[in-house]
Structure formats: structure tokens, C-alpha cells
Design a protein around this motif. Sequence first.
Motif, PDB file in Angstrom:
ATOM      1  N   THR A 135      -6.164  35.040  49.011  1.00 46.37           N
ATOM      2  CA  THR A 135      -7.016  34.666  47.988  1.00 46.37           C
ATOM      3  C   THR A 135      -7.953  33.477  48.362  1.00 46.37           C
ATOM      4  O   THR A 135      -7.557  32.770  49.179  1.00 46.37           O
ATOM      5  CB  THR A 135      -5.529  34.202  47.219  1.00 46.37           C
ATOM      6  N   ASP A 155      -9.150  39.247  49.274  1.00 45.93           N
ATOM      7  CA  ASP A 155      -8.606  40.251  48.332  1.00 45.93           C
ATOM      8  C   ASP A 155      -8.611  39.927  46.848  1.00 45.93           C
ATOM      9  O   ASP A 155      -8.771  40.387  46.029  1.00 45.93           O
ATOM     10  CB  ASP A 155      -6.927  40.333  48.673  1.00 45.93           C
ATOM     11  N   ARG A 156      -8.721  38.453  46.647  1.00 45.55           N
ATOM     12  CA  ARG A 156      -8.240  37.878  45.388  1.00 45.55           C
ATOM     13  C   ARG A 156      -9.072  36.640  45.198  1.00 45.55           C
ATOM     14  O   ARG A 156      -9.487  35.962  46.326  1.00 45.55           O
ATOM     15  CB  ARG A 156      -6.707  37.585  45.199  1.00 45.55           C
ATOM     16  N   TYR A 194     -12.403  41.969  43.380  1.00 46.70           N
ATOM     17  CA  TYR A 194     -11.306  41.115  43.615  1.00 46.70           C
ATOM     18  C   TYR A 194     -10.158  41.170  42.602  1.00 46.70           C
ATOM     19  O   TYR A 194     -10.661  41.405  41.568  1.00 46.70           O
ATOM     20  CB  TYR A 194     -11.803  39.651  43.455  1.00 46.70           C
ATOM     21  N   GLN A 195      -9.031  40.946  42.838  1.00 48.11           N
ATOM     22  CA  GLN A 195      -7.969  40.643  41.813  1.00 48.11           C
ATOM     23  C   GLN A 195      -8.173  39.118  41.298  1.00 48.11           C
ATOM     24  O   GLN A 195      -8.431  38.192  42.247  1.00 48.11           O
ATOM     25  CB  GLN A 195      -6.538  40.736  42.585  1.00 48.11           C
ATOM     26  N   THR A 196      -8.782  38.977  40.214  1.00 46.78           N
ATOM     27  CA  THR A 196      -9.448  37.923  39.537  1.00 46.78           C
ATOM     28  C   THR A 196      -8.622  37.070  38.817  1.00 46.78           C
ATOM     29  O   THR A 196      -7.715  37.518  37.977  1.00 46.78           O
ATOM     30  CB  THR A 196     -10.665  38.302  38.879  1.00 46.78           C
ATOM     31  N   GLN A 225      -6.685  39.884  36.590  1.00 48.07           N
ATOM     32  CA  GLN A 225      -5.260  40.170  37.172  1.00 48.07           C
ATOM     33  C   GLN A 225      -4.370  38.836  37.330  1.00 48.07           C
ATOM     34  O   GLN A 225      -3.142  39.204  37.616  1.00 48.07           O
ATOM     35  CB  GLN A 225      -5.425  40.754  38.480  1.00 48.07           C
ATOM     36  N   ASP A 342       1.113  42.318  45.242  1.00 43.29           N
ATOM     37  CA  ASP A 342      -0.450  42.724  44.410  1.00 43.29           C
ATOM     38  C   ASP A 342      -0.109  42.815  42.989  1.00 43.29           C
ATOM     39  O   ASP A 342       1.165  43.202  42.648  1.00 43.29           O
ATOM     40  CB  ASP A 342      -1.211  43.769  45.030  1.00 43.29           C
TER      41      ASP A 342
END
Length: 363
Positions: A135, A155-156, A194-196, A225, A342
Motif C-alpha cells: 500500500t 496494490d493499494r 488500486y484498492q483505494t 475499498q 484484500d
Amino acid sequence: MYREFLRKLAAGEALDKEAYLSLIENRDVIRDEAASLACNLRRRVYGDKIFIRGLIEFTNYCKNQCYYCGIRAGNPHVERYRLMPDEILSCAATGYELGFRTFVLQGGEDPYYTDEILTGIVRDIKAAHPDCALTLSIGERSYESYRKLKEAGADRYLLRHETVNPKHYATLHPASMEWEHRIQCLRQLKELGYQTGAGFMVGSPGQTMEDLADEMIFLRELQPQMVGIGPFIPHQDTPFAKEAAGSAELTTFLLSLIRLTLPNVLLPATTALGTIDPMGREKGILAGANVLMPNLSPADVRDKYLLYDNKICTGDEAAACIACLKMRVEKTGCRIVTERGDFCDASKDASCNTRSFAGANSG
Ligand code: 5AD
Ligand code: FES
């Protein structure tokens, strides 16, 4: 009326601003019920799991002048530091041994870390720990920069919008910082896959209950997310040194509302919440949070990354914090797990859609 609003919210109905406002204004009466509905919903999506993220505060240099923040460029009392790539890698290695499977690289907006340096760090961490999520929490950057970092393996991304209200934003930041740009960054991060994480401070100077109701509507529309919220806490060397702090009780109630609005959201019980109230993180989990972010930064820089006064755990080793958090979490009836944690995405995995059950059981 507000009980009806709460029931509707738990059943997945969209509330309007007036309804959210009524919930917030009557929170003392309904807080326990909201918390229990929120925890039910969290349990359906994530069971009793609490995810941990290893936070690596890799630079306290910052070019910005946010009026609330202790590491703002204009604070001459900060002893500035930067971690070099090998030091960041070694933090991650230590964290991996402790069981972390998500690392969060957080820092001020420090121009030293070019795209080239950062993509190198991202690649190296992902190569060393392919089973981990990475992240980033490094502020506003260009679309191109976000794209390169995503391509390198991030990823984030956490980027709190700080307030939903552009006029309020302008009282928390100098004119060089634009609310519109912040929001544009959030939308770009989402678009890039992105997982935001969005988020705001609770009780920041000038914030109204109406603003908080608007926050809920905004979050429902953005569908992030992750959502990070914590009480505003004054820092002695900032223009807001004399302002009042936000409260734990309002923060935890908002955690419940966020869980009820976004059942699958990854929602930390933040260090700021633990700072304003010694039981803050436990209360956050009992209100519906499901993430903890202990500090993995090296001991000698820990006490230099101070966004606000009296920050907890600045003298504790990561291993000690983990042991402490395990005990604290167990008392809430949840348990810390060492997995990536996740976002459970209902659009990709039907088992993540649990709202229908919640509706059937909440009445
Ligand atoms: N009190 C509480 N939270 C703060 N942050 C920055 N300064 C403070 C403060 N004084 C939060 C902001 C930022 C995040 C990294 O920390 O919301 O986005
Ligand atoms: Fe750091 Fe408790 S979490 S000592």
C-alpha cells in the motif's frame, strides 16, 4: 424516525443527507445498536478477522503546509529523516518475520522520492515478498506517476480527502492545495485499479455535523475499498495548536455508519483514535472497524513522524505492539490474522455480497 433510518441503512437502503444528519445528531441513543448492526455486517463479510498492516513511515520531509499537520514544511522543530531503499527493505523483512502480509509505505510529499526511486522500492519489496500486498500513502502525484507505481506492483493507495466540503478544505490548507485535485487523484487511483482508501479527520476545526452527513453520501458515491478516519488532534507547532481535538465517541459512531454504508470496506481503528482514548482502538473494533496499522518504522525515527501530539507507541518495538494488539483484539471477540486482507469485492466474488442477509436479520 432515526431508528427507522438506522434499520433502513442496515438493510442496504440509501439514506439522504437529512437522514444521516438525524442519525449523527441522535447518536447517543442509537450508538450501541448501530455498533452491533455494524459488527454483524462485518462478521458476515470478514468473519472475526482483524487485518494488520505494517506501517513504514519512510520520510517526514513534506513540501506541503497543511495547517493541522505536525510535519508540515513550515515546522522548523521537526528533525527530518529519510529512509533509504535498503532500510525500507529491511523494515519489510522484519515485518514479514512478525507475520505482516501488507506493508504500507507512508510519507510526506517528499520530492526526493522520484518515480524512479519509488518504483524501484516497490519492485524490490514485491520481489522479496511476492505473497504480500503493498500500500502506498504518499499524497498527490500525477496520473502518470500513479500508473508507473501500479505497474511496478503497488496494490493499494491511501489518500484521505480530509473533508468533503471544498470551502472547509480551503480553511485547512493553503491556497496552493486544491480540493478538486485531491478528489481527481482519488478517482484516478480507483480507475487505475488500486484498492483505494479515502478518509477524513473527525472534529477538524470548522467541521460541522452537516459536513459529516455529506461525508457519508460522498463515500457511498465514491465506493472506496478502504476508509481511514481518526479524530483531529492538535499539534503544538501548527497553526491549529490551540484548537480542540475531535472526540472518540463521534469517531466510533461514524465508524459504525461507514460500515453500515459500505459493508465490505476495510476500515482501520487508527492510531489517532488510540491516542485520544486509551481504549480507542478496541472501541473502534467494537464499532465495526477491521484493520489495525501498527508501526514498523525503525526505532530511531519513530518519534520523528509526529502528525499530532502525544502519539502512542512511538517508543515501542513492532513486536511489542503486536503482542499488545493481540491481547486487546482478543478482548473484543475478534482475532488478528496474518493474511493480506484484500477487499472482499462483491462484483468479483458473489460470496462477498452479504447485504441481503443483513437486511433479513436486522428487523
Ligand atoms: N490530527 C489527526 N490526524 C492528522 N492527520 C494529519 N494531521 C493530523 C492531526 N493533527 C491525518 C490526515 C492525513 C493522515 C496521514 O493523518 O488525515 O491524511
Ligand atoms: Fe503499541 Fe500497544 S499497540 S504498545
